[in-house]
Enzyme design. Sequence first.
Site, PDB file in Angstrom:
ATOM      1  N   HIS A 198       0.799  -1.178   0.147  1.00  0.00           N
ATOM      2  CA  HIS A 198      -0.082   0.073  -0.022  1.00  0.00           C
ATOM      3  C   HIS A 198       0.966   1.150  -0.118  1.00  0.00           C
ATOM      4  CE1 HIS A 198      -3.632   2.376   1.297  1.00  0.00           C
ATOM      5  NE2 HIS A 198      -2.771   3.220   1.779  1.00  0.00           N
ATOM      6  N   GLU A 250      -3.050  14.380  11.034  1.00  0.00           N
ATOM      7  CA  GLU A 250      -3.992  13.791  10.124  1.00  0.00           C
ATOM      8  C   GLU A 250      -5.423  14.498  10.588  1.00  0.00           C
ATOM      9  OE1 GLU A 250      -3.722  10.009   8.889  1.00  0.00           O
ATOM     10  OE2 GLU A 250      -1.324   9.784   9.166  1.00  0.00           O
ATOM     11  N   HIS A 262      -5.918  12.437  13.832  1.00  0.00           N
ATOM     12  CA  HIS A 262      -5.014  11.518  14.398  1.00  0.00           C
ATOM     13  C   HIS A 262      -3.756  12.256  14.521  1.00  0.00           C
ATOM     14  CE1 HIS A 262      -7.626   8.215  12.443  1.00  0.00           C
ATOM     15  NE2 HIS A 262      -7.968   8.408  13.906  1.00  0.00           N
ATOM     16  N   HIS A 316      -2.857   4.595  14.519  1.00  0.00           N
ATOM     17  CA  HIS A 316      -4.078   4.308  13.947  1.00  0.00           C
ATOM     18  C   HIS A 316      -4.114   3.293  12.663  1.00  0.00           C
ATOM     19  CE1 HIS A 316      -2.610   7.839  12.060  1.00  0.00           C
ATOM     20  NE2 HIS A 316      -3.332   7.650  10.934  1.00  0.00           N
TER      21      HIS A 316
END
Length: 431
Positions: free
Chosen positions: A272, A321, A348, A354
Amino acid sequence: MNSPQKCPYGLYAEKLSGTAFTAPRHENKQTWLYRVLPSCSHPPYKPSEEKSEAVETTKEKVHYIPNQLRWDPFDHNEAKNDDFVSGLRYVGGAGDPTMKSGIGIYIYAAGKSMDEKSAYYSADGDLLIVAQDGDLDIRTEFGWLLVRPMEICVIPRGVKYQVHLPSGSARGYALELYQGHFVLPELGPIGSNGLANARDFQAPVACFSEDFGATASEGSARYAVTVKFNNTLFRTEQPHTPFDVVGWAGNYYPYKYDLGRFNTIGTISYDHPDPSIFTVLSAPSPVPGTAVADFVIFPPRWLVGEDTFRPPYYHRNTMSEFMGLICGGYDAKRGGSGGFVPGGASLHNVMSGHGPDAESNEGARNAELAPVKVGGGSCAFMFESCLMLGVSEWGLRTCKKVQEGYSEESWGGVKTHWKMPEGVQVNSHLA
Ligand code: FE2
């Protein structure tokens, strides 16, 4: 020439600068406005007597919290009496407009258009608006911008505007950038096209009214102009319209962008990629590669990664974020109290861990890895910043939208899959 002895049609030439005159050429932002009267012709600004929660919430004590935070959708049914400006609420941020340093993050919820004879500008920074629900028809000094959900716009520092709601009430997110300006991210090895392409950004065409007296101080009209100056509102009333720009030329101007035009890029082999590949606009800090604010989106896209955990990996970042959801669902969050739903948000902060919630994690571990399209009909976004973000009292308590069980519900059920391999000796100081 830019400034003739007498401009055509009896106009005044006025320069609006968005950078120092001597900023490097590739960063220099200046525009020439040709208008009926110059902006300086107004009675003195005075502290506004109208109490604005938008501004009050910027003056609240901010809270610095290492926990993950998530909000239910912010109300806008109760915003009937608010226009775009009075309906802004400061959720959090960092820095200080007087030092031209930092950002402010807002939610707006408006139930009515701004008065036809009003205008607003911010001396504090550029405002990036993310429309989430309802359309904004924004009259700026430079002309009109129609901004619908799945579109964004940027109104630079100093530009006066007036927001109309052609489709009724509206809600969305906004980020005020106290320093610098948004730019398109460098593309590096991606090459000359990709992500947000420059040609898809749209600028307004000049549009002016005629409402003037014989001089700048004569005339029967009353235009209320409000300025946010160091998070304090000042107001004046001038007898002529501020929307009197007949033509303009330059590179400092408001603009809009349709997020549906974003060219999304991802892995075609494995892993990813970092979300930086989804950056639409970036406001660089003086540290190379490090943004005061990145605006990042998660649009519909194909996932084809082989032997790959496809949702966002678990992470803790030095960047903070703030995420919002414009429409649809988000692929890394399924369960939880109110969930992550359109009009809501999450934060976050610096080094707050997270990642996918327990259910999404199990789903992703066991998914058959055929090519799959995710995010259909959906678009989440992120304001990512190198700064630690404080949360306002309004954001934490007054709005009453913080989901109490977010962390526990998301990650409390994450399963332990660890198995000690047979025959392995544990190397322990306690053994
Ligand atoms: Fe993240």
